[in-house]
Design a protein around this motif. Structure first.
Motif, PDB file in Angstrom:
ATOM      1  N   SER A  77       0.912  -1.295  -0.053  1.00  0.00           N
ATOM      2  CA  SER A  77      -0.044   0.034  -0.021  1.00  0.00           C
ATOM      3  C   SER A  77       0.951   1.399  -0.044  1.00  0.00           C
ATOM      4  CB  SER A  77      -0.912  -0.079   1.330  1.00  0.00           C
ATOM      5  OG  SER A  77      -1.884  -0.840   1.077  1.00  0.00           O
ATOM      6  N   GLN A 121      -7.829   0.549  -0.474  1.00  0.00           N
ATOM      7  CA  GLN A 121      -8.011  -0.864   0.008  1.00  0.00           C
ATOM      8  C   GLN A 121      -9.235  -0.591   1.019  1.00  0.00           C
ATOM      9  OE1 GLN A 121      -4.533  -2.181   1.988  1.00  0.00           O
ATOM     10  NE2 GLN A 121      -5.522  -3.797   2.826  1.00  0.00           N
ATOM     11  N   ASP A 202      -5.680  -1.842  -4.926  1.00  0.00           N
ATOM     12  CA  ASP A 202      -5.072  -1.943  -3.809  1.00  0.00           C
ATOM     13  C   ASP A 202      -6.076  -3.237  -2.996  1.00  0.00           C
ATOM     14  OD1 ASP A 202      -3.465  -2.440  -1.637  1.00  0.00           O
ATOM     15  OD2 ASP A 202      -3.514  -0.377  -0.885  1.00  0.00           O
ATOM     16  N   GLU A 203      -5.702  -4.340  -3.208  1.00  0.00           N
ATOM     17  CA  GLU A 203      -6.372  -5.268  -2.528  1.00  0.00           C
ATOM     18  C   GLU A 203      -8.169  -5.088  -2.750  1.00  0.00           C
ATOM     19  OE1 GLU A 203      -5.414  -6.827   1.059  1.00  0.00           O
ATOM     20  OE2 GLU A 203      -3.370  -6.528   0.896  1.00  0.00           O
TER      21      GLU A 203
HETATM   22 MG    MG Z   1      -1.966  -2.915   1.986  1.00  0.00          MG
END
Ligand code: MG
Ligand code: ADP
Length: 281
Positions: A77, A121, A202-203
């Motif tokens: 991240s 995320q 991001d995820e």
């Molecule tokens: Mg992360």
């Protein structure tokens, strides 16, 4: 965190610091075909008190899909946020080149306008802001021309279908009371409408059940098919997500360093054997 995600570009035009506004001229074109879209070189970055990335090199070509894997806390991240220009992170060495220009000192706003997008995320909610209004402002800022509510609404409805979501979603307030899956789908909706040149996820797959994962992956796939020139960086833990998306290359980040790079087989190998071989060293 108080960093306003860059998708909120049109709402905070005032920025301080040595940044430069991206001109639309360089926003749409690469100087020549060999220039990578993104070229991160020797990047060291972290918070005021702690270096997190210890020298990252990452090249992403136009149209390329790169997966970044790595255990929790490895700096994925941080890398995504540094590329985005999140002021929470300080670059102490190296640089980030995008479309041939050094953007290391650019504001997040300028980066967004020149086509860098991130699906967060942990997306934040904005009280009282309907999804359709938010997207209208964000897309207008990205395209530097006012788009009409009707135009946006039609585009939203088309994408909501592809994402397996109800039309009524557009009238709801941004992320307010959204389930985890709805937040993730909403990020993908933004990605579809903002038409980035570089999309970072991001995820986006985290916290989704198998159905959600499949819907989000197929949404991402259809954006990619629609815009093959778009480059994408996918941060993920799950080989399953990568099976659906099929990245061109996978890199592994451990303790702020790229420890491996490979193809599909690397993601599958990690799925079976984890990260021990790199973390136990
Ligand atoms: Mg992360
Ligand atoms: P990942 O996304 O791979 O899980 P992160 O980039 O979020 O990893 O975090 C990498 C490391 O840096 C972790 O140890 C995390 O606690 C630390 N870190 C990241 N962001 C911050 C921050 N804003 N303040 C303090 N520590 C941070």
């Amino acid at each position: 965190m108080n960093f306003k995600p860059l998708k909120y570009i049109s709402m905070t035009p005032q920025n301080k610091g040595p940044e430069k506004e991206a001109s639309l001229g360089n926003a749409s074109k690469l100087p020549d075909d060999n220039t990578p879209l993104l070229d991160v070189s020797g990047l060291r970055s972290g918070t005021d008190t702690q270096e997190i990335l210890h020298g990252i090199d990452l090249r992403v070509d136009k149209g390329e899909v790169i997966a970044i894997m790595g255990p929790n806390g490895s700096g994925k991240s941080t890398l995504a946020n540094t590329i985005l220009g999140n002021p929470e992170y300080v670059v102490t060495a190296g640089n980030i080149r995008y479309k041939g220009e050094d953007i290391t000192a650019w504001s997040p706003d300028a980066r967004a306008k020149s086509g860098i997008f991130m699906a967060f995320q942990h997306p934040e909610s904005i009280e009282g802001l309907p999804v359709v209004q938010f997207l209208k402002q964000a897309v207008s800022a990205r395209k530097t021309t006012e788009v009409s509510t009707l135009e946006i609404r039609m585009e939203i409805i088309e994408w909501l279908k592809k994402l397996g979501m109800d039309d009524e979603f557009a009238t709801r307030h941004l992320n307010e009371g959204f389930s985890g899956g709805e937040r993730k789908r909403n990020e993908i909706l933004q990605m579809a409408l903002l038409e980035p040149d570089l999309a970072i996820l991001d995820e986006t797959d985290s916290g989704l059940d198998v159905d959600g994962l499949t819907t989000v992956a197929s949404g991402v796939k259809s954006i990619m098919d629609h815009r093959p020139e778009m480059s994408t960086i996918i941060v993920t833990h799950y080989a399953k997500f990568l099976e659906l998306i099929r990245p061109d290359r996978t890199i592994v980040l451990v303790n702020g360093i790229v420890v491996a790079s490979g193809g599909d087989e690397l993601a599958m190998d990690i799925d079976s054997n984890g990260y021990d071989r790199w973390t136990e060293r």
